[in-house]
Scaffold this motif. Structure first.
Motif: not given
Length: 434
Positions: A191-192, A218, A222, A271, A275
């Protein structure tokens, strides 16, 4: 005939010069006063494979295999041989290319001329690191056989040399042993950008292949981190390889299908879906190495104006800030891509004077051609890359400024001494003056 590169930004007249086995034959030359350029599958995105108003040596017919040693994995083939054929025929027999780019529809000559890289640069370097020898035909009628230990200066100029030192007619490659065509893979959602760099640090010692997809819409960065190793002989693998899906873009839509609305929806859905499916699996090499090859003519989805790809690499020192700044600029611009790839290059030196890979972080995105709006964004990204001491990938480029080329490739003047004066491209005229 009119010829375009994969980005479909233009389609301009060229004189085609068809080649076949051509052993012992004179190199066909263009009409008086014109230059020629080697042309393989045309999968370069920009103008490196184009020579408007001149001639193209069409190398697809030079696809013979000349020798293969099944004990050592050493293959000698003509430069028009496809990476797809090498992988398809030899992977079930225990040998694969040690480095392969994101499409298998590339010729050996094109892979050398652009010194392509894959998802395992930290482990294997780039394509040129695995070339033992090559044969170069010049427009003055001379032939040069070169390699790391023979006429090495010509070898270093030709690997990554953008087809400008002569026509590569054949090459000897060292393949790598594998147990078969299967990979053990793992997908991890992050997420980063900070989490991405942690995953890279944790993975590169134990995993040969690492790559990430980033959601360019984003602000936090992400994405999905994917890593893989070749399965050993005892691994439980599916009974047969995946069948081609037969998907294709049947026509070019009147407008690009990649826009602000489709990007936001597609990236969010992509995503979430991946995920939910994250974890370990066994995969055939085809969908892992070449995810877009299963969609025929996918470049048509960008509409009649075509698209650019922007791929850069920035050094590790300061690179994290540069990548963050580029992604923030892209978000502010309202432009972007379904296909955003973020990965790292290791410290194995590239062999070519103009080879793209250097130790650092590389980011690649596709952008629909929106004219001045897109070019203004590229100018902003160029400034970030330049300040970070990075460079742009010529195989993907259609508009890099000369100043950024010269700063990114400090050996460019040395390279000029090896150019064949009878060979030219749209890129060489744009960046080197001829």
């Amino acid at each position: 005939m009119r010829v375009s590169s994969w980005g479909r930004l233009s389609a301009e007249p060229h004189q085609p010069l068809l080649l076949d086995g051509m052993a012992g034959r004179a190199l066909p030359l263009p009409e008086a006063g014109r230059t020629a350029l080697p042309y393989g599958m045309g999968r370069s995105y920009g103008d490196v494979c184009l020579n408007p108003g001149g001639a193209l040596w069409m190398t697809a017919g030079m696809d013979h295999w000349l020798d293969f040693d099944a004990a050592s994995g050493r293959l000698t083939c003509q430069a028009g041989a496809l990476l797809a054929d090498i992988q398809c025929l030899l992977a079930p027999r225990g040998w694969m290319l040690p480095v392969t780019p994101g499409t298998q529809f590339v010729t050996v000559g094109g892979a050398i001329a652009n010194d392509v890289h894959g998802k395992n640069h930290h482990a294997a370097g780039s394509f040129g690191n695995h070339v033992h020898a090559l044969t170069l035909r010049r427009t003055d009628g001379s032939t040069i056989v070169c390699g790391p230990g023979q006429n090495a200066e010509w070898f270093h100029a030709t690997v990554g040399g953008l087809g400008l030192t002569g026509l590569i007619t054949q090459a000897t490659l060292q393949l790598r042993p594998v147990a078969g065509p299967w990979l053990e893979t793992e997908t991890i959602a992050f997420d980063s950008l900070e989490r991405f760099y942690t995953l890279v640090s944790e993975s590169e010692a134990a995993w040969e292949y690492t790559v990430s997809w980033i959601d360019c819409r984003d602000r936090h960065g992400r994405g999905l981190f994917m890593r893989a190793n070749h399965c050993d002989a005892a691994a439980q693998v599916p009974a047969e390889a995946p069948r081609p899906r037969g998907l294709s873009m049947p026509l070019t839509p009147p407008l690009s299908l990649v826009n602000a609305v489709s990007l936001r929806g597609f990236n969010a859905l992509y995503y979430r879906m991946h995920r939910a499916r994250a974890g370990r699996a066994v995969s055939h090499y085809l969908p892992f190495f070449y995810p877009l090859d299963g969609i025929g003519h996918w470049n048509r989805m960008y509409g009649p104006r075509g698209f650019y790809q922007y791929q850069c690499v920035v050094p590790f020192q300061g690179g994290e800030r540069a990548i963050e700044a580029m992604l923030a600029q892209i978000v502010r611009s309202g432009q972007g891509s379904f296909l955003v790839v973020l990965k790292t290059f290791g410290h194995r030196p590239s062999l070519g004077l103009l080879s793209f890979p250097q130790p650092g972080i590389t980011l690649a995105l596709d952008f629909p051609n929106q004219g001045d709006k897109t070019l203004r964004l590229f100018g902003q990204l160029d400034a970030i890359v330049s300040e970070a001491g990075g460079r742009i990938y010529p195989a993907k480029d259609a508009r890099m400024p000369t100043s950024l080329f010269q700063s990114g490739y400090p050996q460019w003047e040395q390279f000029l001494t090896y150019r064949d004066p009878g060979i030219s491209s749209a890129m060489s005229r744009r960046l080197m003056g001829a």
